[in-house]
Design a protein around this motif. Structure first.
Motif, PDB file in Angstrom:
ATOM      1  N   GLY A 135      59.788  48.386  40.140  1.00  0.00           N
ATOM      2  CA  GLY A 135      58.677  47.483  40.412  1.00  0.00           C
ATOM      3  C   GLY A 135      57.503  48.157  41.100  1.00  0.00           C
ATOM      4  O   GLY A 135      56.462  47.523  41.323  1.00  0.00           O
ATOM      5  N   THR A 136      57.636  49.439  41.439  1.00  0.00           N
ATOM      6  CA  THR A 136      56.538  50.165  42.068  1.00  0.00           C
ATOM      7  C   THR A 136      55.359  50.270  41.106  1.00  0.00           C
ATOM      8  O   THR A 136      55.522  50.673  39.952  1.00  0.00           O
ATOM      9  CB  THR A 136      56.980  51.574  42.489  1.00  0.00           C
ATOM     10  N   LYS A 179      60.237  50.176  50.978  1.00  0.00           N
ATOM     11  CA  LYS A 179      60.563  49.665  49.639  1.00  0.00           C
ATOM     12  C   LYS A 179      59.805  48.364  49.371  1.00  0.00           C
ATOM     13  O   LYS A 179      59.310  48.145  48.252  1.00  0.00           O
ATOM     14  CB  LYS A 179      62.077  49.434  49.518  1.00  0.00           C
ATOM     15  N   THR A 186      57.050  47.903  46.273  1.00  0.00           N
ATOM     16  CA  THR A 186      57.260  46.923  45.197  1.00  0.00           C
ATOM     17  C   THR A 186      56.292  45.742  45.282  1.00  0.00           C
ATOM     18  O   THR A 186      56.287  44.896  44.382  1.00  0.00           O
ATOM     19  CB  THR A 186      58.707  46.402  45.226  1.00  0.00           C
TER      20      THR A 186
END
Length: 310
Positions: free
Chosen positions: A209-210, A289, A293
């Protein structure tokens, strides 16, 4: 002539006899009215909810022109509502309309602590690009402190209020605190200001999802130890470059400094190593994280960082 005296004597007696029933009727009627008035006054006095002050305001003529007066001029009813205004929507003491402030089920919102950027000066707010719709606020405890708090905000459009998007995370900044003046390479301070966020990377694979350009590279390994002697292992597993004295669109590992070497560079968001940094911002791995994301280049994300009230 004897008849005339008798006629005059009978006339008064007949008059008194004929008028007596009328007088009795009138007297009876007046008596009933007086009794009724006395009963009503007694009933009003028995009303424990009516104060003497309220009753004195129930005189004819006092209610007229009482709109806007500083004190009530009508007696208070048992329900606590002035008689002249009971059931009138919006009148003082009237039952509130559905959804109005103070009514059951009303939606009047209190001050919302998640709305807007608290503790940020107008000068700093003015430096935030109008196009930015994502913002990471890093607020230090004090100018010379290495402890701070990071909070992510979003807004739906330019000019809209910022809304807190997630919980806050403990963070570390430079060991010597914050520098809003001319920063020098190696002075262990974190630059104060508003900076864009453009590029990311790290020793580990990017989290699913980055959206940032992400450079996974084995060179993301810190050397030596932290300022307090702590291990730096894992600090560069995930990083996001802060666009201070760097060119954008390249890996965070890029060493070019457009404003000169003296101002230093390599200021990143990275995984916290439980101690102050040399100028970077350290937050937990889970927080990193979350940022990777969530942040989206299309939303023009920025980082706003400095001591409390900057």
């Amino acid at each position: 002539m004897s008849k005339h005296p008798r006629a005059r004597s009978r006339s008064p007696r007949m008059s008194r006899t004929a008028l007596s029933p009328r007088r009795v009727a009138v007297a009876a009627a007046l008596g009933l009215l007086a009794f009724g008035a006395g009963w009503a006054y007694t009933a009003q006095d028995d009303n424990s909810g009516a104060t003497p002050q309220a009753r004195t305001g129930d005189r004819p003529g006092e209610a007229a022109g009482a709109v806007g007066a500083d004190k009530p001029t009508n007696p208070t009813s048992p329900a606590g509502v002035p008689r002249a205004t009971r059931g009138v929507r919006g009148a003082p003491g009237a039952p509130a309309a559905s959804g109005a402030p103070g009514a059951p089920g009303a939606t009047a919102a209190p001050d919302d602590p998640d709305q807007g950027l608290a503790g940020v000066s107008d000068e700093t707010l003015a430096r935030i690009p109008a196009t930015a719709r994502q913002l990471l606020l890093v607020a230090g405890k004090a100018r010379d402190s290495s402890e701070s708090t990071a909070t992510l905000y979003t807004r739906p459009a330019a000019g809209a209020d910022w809304v807190r998007a997630s919980e806050s995370w403990p963070a570390h900044n430079g060991a010597s605190g914050w520098n809003s003046a001319e920063r020098e390479d190696g002075d262990l301070t974190t630059p104060v200001g508003v900076f864009t966020l453009s590029d990311a990377g790290g020793l580990l694979e990017k989290p699913p999802g980055t959206k940032f350009p992400y450079d996974r590279n084995r060179l993301f390994v810190p050397t030596g130890r932290g300022v307090n002697g702590e291990s730096l292992a894992g600090a560069f597993e995930h990083v996001i470059a802060i666009d201070y004295n760097r060119r954008t669109g390249v890996s965070p590992l890029d060493l070019f400094k457009p404003e000169g070497e003296d101002k230093g560079g390599g200021i990143w968001l990275h995984v916290d190593h439980n101690g102050p940094s040399q100028g970077c911002i350290g937050i937990s791995k889970e927080a990193m994280k979350k940022l990777l994301t969530t942040l989206d280049p299309a939303a023009k994300p920025v980082i706003v960082m400095g001591p409390a009230g900057f």
